[in-house]
Scaffold this motif. Sequence first.
Motif, PDB file in Angstrom:
ATOM      1  N   SER A  62      53.636  -9.692 -26.455  1.00  0.00           N
ATOM      2  CA  SER A  62      55.159 -10.035 -25.934  1.00  0.00           C
ATOM      3  C   SER A  62      54.991 -10.044 -24.459  1.00  0.00           C
ATOM      4  CB  SER A  62      55.949  -9.087 -26.526  1.00  0.00           C
ATOM      5  OG  SER A  62      57.364  -9.446 -26.211  1.00  0.00           O
ATOM      6  N   GLU A  66      56.008 -14.871 -28.093  1.00  0.00           N
ATOM      7  CA  GLU A  66      57.135 -15.756 -28.442  1.00  0.00           C
ATOM      8  C   GLU A  66      57.212 -17.142 -28.071  1.00  0.00           C
ATOM      9  OE1 GLU A  66      57.362 -12.594 -27.004  1.00  0.00           O
ATOM     10  OE2 GLU A  66      58.164 -11.306 -28.822  1.00  0.00           O
ATOM     11  N   ILE A  67      56.699 -17.263 -26.719  1.00  0.00           N
ATOM     12  CA  ILE A  67      57.036 -18.520 -26.310  1.00  0.00           C
ATOM     13  C   ILE A  67      55.769 -19.576 -26.934  1.00  0.00           C
ATOM     14  CG2 ILE A  67      56.568 -20.126 -24.129  1.00  0.00           C
ATOM     15  CD1 ILE A  67      57.435 -17.482 -22.349  1.00  0.00           C
ATOM     16  N   ASN A  69      54.791 -19.244 -29.905  1.00  0.00           N
ATOM     17  CA  ASN A  69      55.085 -19.497 -31.161  1.00  0.00           C
ATOM     18  C   ASN A  69      56.098 -20.589 -31.189  1.00  0.00           C
ATOM     19  OD1 ASN A  69      53.507 -17.716 -32.607  1.00  0.00           O
ATOM     20  ND2 ASN A  69      54.903 -15.999 -32.568  1.00  0.00           N
ATOM     21  N   LEU A  70      57.010 -20.581 -30.425  1.00  0.00           N
ATOM     22  CA  LEU A  70      58.182 -21.450 -30.245  1.00  0.00           C
ATOM     23  C   LEU A  70      57.321 -22.849 -30.116  1.00  0.00           C
ATOM     24  CD1 LEU A  70      61.183 -22.150 -30.112  1.00  0.00           C
ATOM     25  CD2 LEU A  70      60.914 -21.931 -27.665  1.00  0.00           C
ATOM     26  N   SER A  73      55.811 -23.937 -33.372  1.00  0.00           N
ATOM     27  CA  SER A  73      56.845 -24.535 -34.221  1.00  0.00           C
ATOM     28  C   SER A  73      57.239 -25.895 -34.034  1.00  0.00           C
ATOM     29  CB  SER A  73      57.883 -23.655 -34.179  1.00  0.00           C
ATOM     30  OG  SER A  73      57.619 -22.239 -34.456  1.00  0.00           O
TER      31      SER A  73
ATOM     32  N   ALA B  65      61.400 -22.335 -35.897  1.00  0.00           N
ATOM     33  CA  ALA B  65      61.459 -22.686 -34.723  1.00  0.00           C
ATOM     34  C   ALA B  65      62.566 -21.855 -34.147  1.00  0.00           C
ATOM     35  CB  ALA B  65      61.504 -24.058 -34.486  1.00  0.00           C
ATOM     36  N   ASN B  68      61.941 -18.099 -33.809  1.00  0.00           N
ATOM     37  CA  ASN B  68      61.260 -17.976 -32.504  1.00  0.00           C
ATOM     38  C   ASN B  68      61.973 -18.204 -30.996  1.00  0.00           C
ATOM     39  OD1 ASN B  68      58.744 -17.602 -33.783  1.00  0.00           O
ATOM     40  ND2 ASN B  68      58.233 -19.760 -34.062  1.00  0.00           N
ATOM     41  N   LEU B  72      62.836 -14.919 -28.014  1.00  0.00           N
ATOM     42  CA  LEU B  72      62.284 -15.067 -26.572  1.00  0.00           C
ATOM     43  C   LEU B  72      63.055 -14.110 -25.860  1.00  0.00           C
ATOM     44  CD1 LEU B  72      62.577 -18.884 -25.572  1.00  0.00           C
ATOM     45  CD2 LEU B  72      60.379 -17.478 -26.241  1.00  0.00           C
TER      46      LEU B  72
END
Lengths: 188, 74
Positions: A62, A66-67, A69-70, A73, B65, B68, B72
Amino acid sequence: MRWLNVEKTLFPGQQEGEKIYLIIRQHWFVLVLKLLAWALFVAILLVGDGLIKQYAPQILVSPYIEIYNLIKSIYLMFLMLGLLILWVIYYLNIQIITNERIVDITQTSLIRHTISELHLNRLQDVTAEVHGFFETFLDFGNVYVQTAGETVRFEFTKVANPTAIEKLILDLYDQLPPEDKTKGQVGD
Amino acid sequence: MTPIYQPASLTHAVIALVFYLIMAVFVIYSMLAMYALIRFGKNKLLAFAVSLLYIVIAAGLYGAAVDNLNLLKF
């Protein structure tokens, strides 16, 4: 809501009693090649994962994870969309040979759909072409249909068994009544 | 159910805006593909089955998505 009805006819303008002899799609090998290209994009994701684990493990904590994974996706969503579009375009591109004509239904993109047809009585020349390694061994190639009096010719690209298709078209032309055959000739 | 994204800062808001713009493009192209398949496909049952399967997969990926996006931190 017309499109919800299961239509009895296969293509627009199909006449009653018109007998369909052959429905042709591109050879399965063409789809496989496209799927391989798609698989390369899947491989980018997997290889990228492996490389990040090995060379940039700091991304996997972290707040970067998170970025990451986004982005993954969103990338996966577009991969699925790409697969759907690829299959839809392959599935919707068909050529139909009937006892009266040849119909070419082409879906070049999602919003570009063309239907061309050629009456067998306008037929002048049919050529089957097989060239290339995979084409020879898997028996697929192109069929060119030249019409009388027009420079435009029909092209069936990368279809299975092109020589059989060429023979079928010529046989169907031969079965036409003699008065029909002369109708489409140049100069008549 | 996936919670609605609540931007906590300007950066979050900008990222959310870009994210939902990308999702809009995704939805438009998906709908176009499914429309073409159902409208021009010969086998309507196959077209509906493929569309349904695609919607289920796309909805799952969209949910992931959004999750996720909500995770953030800045």
